[in-house]
Design an enzyme around this catalytic site. Sequence first.
Site, PDB file in Angstrom:
ATOM      1  N   HIS A  49      31.251  77.797 -52.287  1.00  0.00           N
ATOM      2  CA  HIS A  49      32.646  77.351 -52.135  1.00  0.00           C
ATOM      3  C   HIS A  49      33.345  77.263 -53.483  1.00  0.00           C
ATOM      4  CE1 HIS A  49      32.680  76.607 -47.819  1.00  0.00           C
ATOM      5  NE2 HIS A  49      31.426  76.210 -47.961  1.00  0.00           N
ATOM      6  N   LYS A  74      32.828  84.543 -48.435  1.00  0.00           N
ATOM      7  CA  LYS A  74      33.908  83.536 -48.475  1.00  0.00           C
ATOM      8  C   LYS A  74      35.058  84.104 -49.310  1.00  0.00           C
ATOM      9  CE  LYS A  74      30.984  79.884 -46.929  1.00  0.00           C
ATOM     10  NZ  LYS A  74      29.720  79.226 -47.234  1.00  0.00           N
ATOM     11  N   SER A 132      30.553  71.253 -49.064  1.00  0.00           N
ATOM     12  CA  SER A 132      31.517  71.903 -48.180  1.00  0.00           C
ATOM     13  C   SER A 132      32.115  70.969 -47.137  1.00  0.00           C
ATOM     14  CB  SER A 132      30.863  73.090 -47.494  1.00  0.00           C
ATOM     15  OG  SER A 132      29.779  72.658 -46.698  1.00  0.00           O
TER      16      SER A 132
HETATM   17  C1  LIG Z   1      28.342  79.375 -46.564  1.00  0.00           C
HETATM   18  C2  LIG Z   1      27.270  78.818 -47.409  1.00  0.00           C
HETATM   19  C3  LIG Z   1      26.022  79.435 -47.488  1.00  0.00           C
HETATM   20  C4  LIG Z   1      25.657  80.619 -46.647  1.00  0.00           C
HETATM   21  O1  LIG Z   1      26.304  81.763 -47.125  1.00  0.00           O
HETATM   22  P1  LIG Z   1      26.222  83.097 -46.237  1.00  0.00           P
HETATM   23  O2  LIG Z   1      26.490  84.183 -47.230  1.00  0.00           O
HETATM   24  O3  LIG Z   1      27.270  82.970 -45.201  1.00  0.00           O
HETATM   25  O4  LIG Z   1      24.848  83.163 -45.678  1.00  0.00           O
HETATM   26  C5  LIG Z   1      25.085  78.907 -48.360  1.00  0.00           C
HETATM   27  N1  LIG Z   1      25.359  77.819 -49.108  1.00  0.00           N
HETATM   28  C6  LIG Z   1      26.554  77.180 -49.030  1.00  0.00           C
HETATM   29  C7  LIG Z   1      26.803  75.976 -49.873  1.00  0.00           C
HETATM   30  C8  LIG Z   1      27.539  77.661 -48.170  1.00  0.00           C
HETATM   31  O5  LIG Z   1      28.689  77.019 -48.085  1.00  0.00           O
END
Ligand SMILES: *Cc1c(COP(=O)(O)O)cnc(C)c1O
Length: 395
Positions: free
Chosen positions: A211, A242, A183
């Site tokens: 992502h 997301k 990310s």
């Molecule tokens: C955003 C993210 C998470 C956490 O996800 P949430 O549902 O917001 O807890 C976990 N792993 C990665 C790679 C992320 O980008």
Amino acid sequence: MTKSFYSSINKEVKSIKSDGLFKEERLISSPQGTKVTLNDGSEVLNFCANDYLGLASNQDVIMAAKNSLDEDGYGMASVRFICGTNNAHTRLEKELSEFLGYEDCILYVACFDANGGIFEPLFGPEDAIISDSLNHASIIDGIRLCKAKRFRYEHSDMVSLEEKLNEAKNSRYRVIVTDGVFSMDGTYAKLPEIVELAERYEALIMVDDCHATGFVGNSGKGSAEHFGLEGKIDFLTGTLGKALGGASGGFICAKKGVVELLKQKSRPYLFSNALSPSIVKATLKALELVREQPERRRRIFKNTIYFRKQMKSLGFNILGDEHPITPVMLGDANVAQRMSKELLNNGIYAVGFSFPVVPKGMARIRLQINSEHTVEELDKAIKIFKKVGTNLKVI
Ligand SMILES: *Cc1c(COP(=O)(O)O)cnc(C)c1O
């Protein structure tokens, strides 16, 4: 005793501030979108949201949530296995597994919890977890909660991964663990090589596709589809927070037996309240839009390619593959911070990242392109980046 505790806490906060690393929350007073209104009333172009497909403020998604509030009430007030499972939960689990090509799926209230709850029930002291050094914090924490032996390979370094696979040769099971997309860098994991090594060394594979789910790959199935490797990933974790609407929630997709065992033993699932049905039903709508509106995916990659090309031609150092995560590399943390501030003064919301989120000396502004950014919005951002970048002598 307590007095020294509190003074030591305050000292630590102060030192974070004096290092210029104190993270402030900026208040937004509008729905999430490519344009947001800040608390002071100013409207800015937003390049930081994980709302890749613009579904966070989509009217159909919002309506699905509203209807659910009428039909299902506000919350379940229970964990799933007591009296917290609405029929929407099982429907979403079924639809996510069908969409992503798995036998079954288990929901969590966040992907942080999915990653926290996946390792401990499945692996023990006889096993080896082999993890990319840049994996997400929640993966690192999840691995810490598990008694398996830990191996860390250099980021996306297949020689290092193979070394670790060799070191772990005598373990009962080996599992390679990686983010599908990193990310901070906007790069893909080297899944073709990872799959090949996993087959050669008889290892399982876990991918965190936060992502990627919903917009990467021809039909939005994520990084495995991007590489034509559907069916090769044993455990897939992802988020509902997301591209799939942006509220909250996470999941693990895997074989039926694995999900059955997780539903018996995974602690964040067993000991935490169920997702609100309104989120679940809105996610079902978001998933429907992902399936039925492929033009959103086409737009996000068209935007991404256009934006990256223009920025590179201005002389910016842009990192990563052709993913909507677009890091503008600056190096110095102070430059990143000043640039972010200047951009905001000019109506562009783009946050700077520095140590410890990224390695020292590799500070950057991380932009996230959205399918709903118009060409005019992208052009405006590019123009302002040119102005601010020139002022700060970055280009
Ligand atoms: C955003 C993210 C998470 C956490 O996800 P949430 O549902 O917001 O807890 C976990 N792993 C990665 C790679 C992320 O980008």
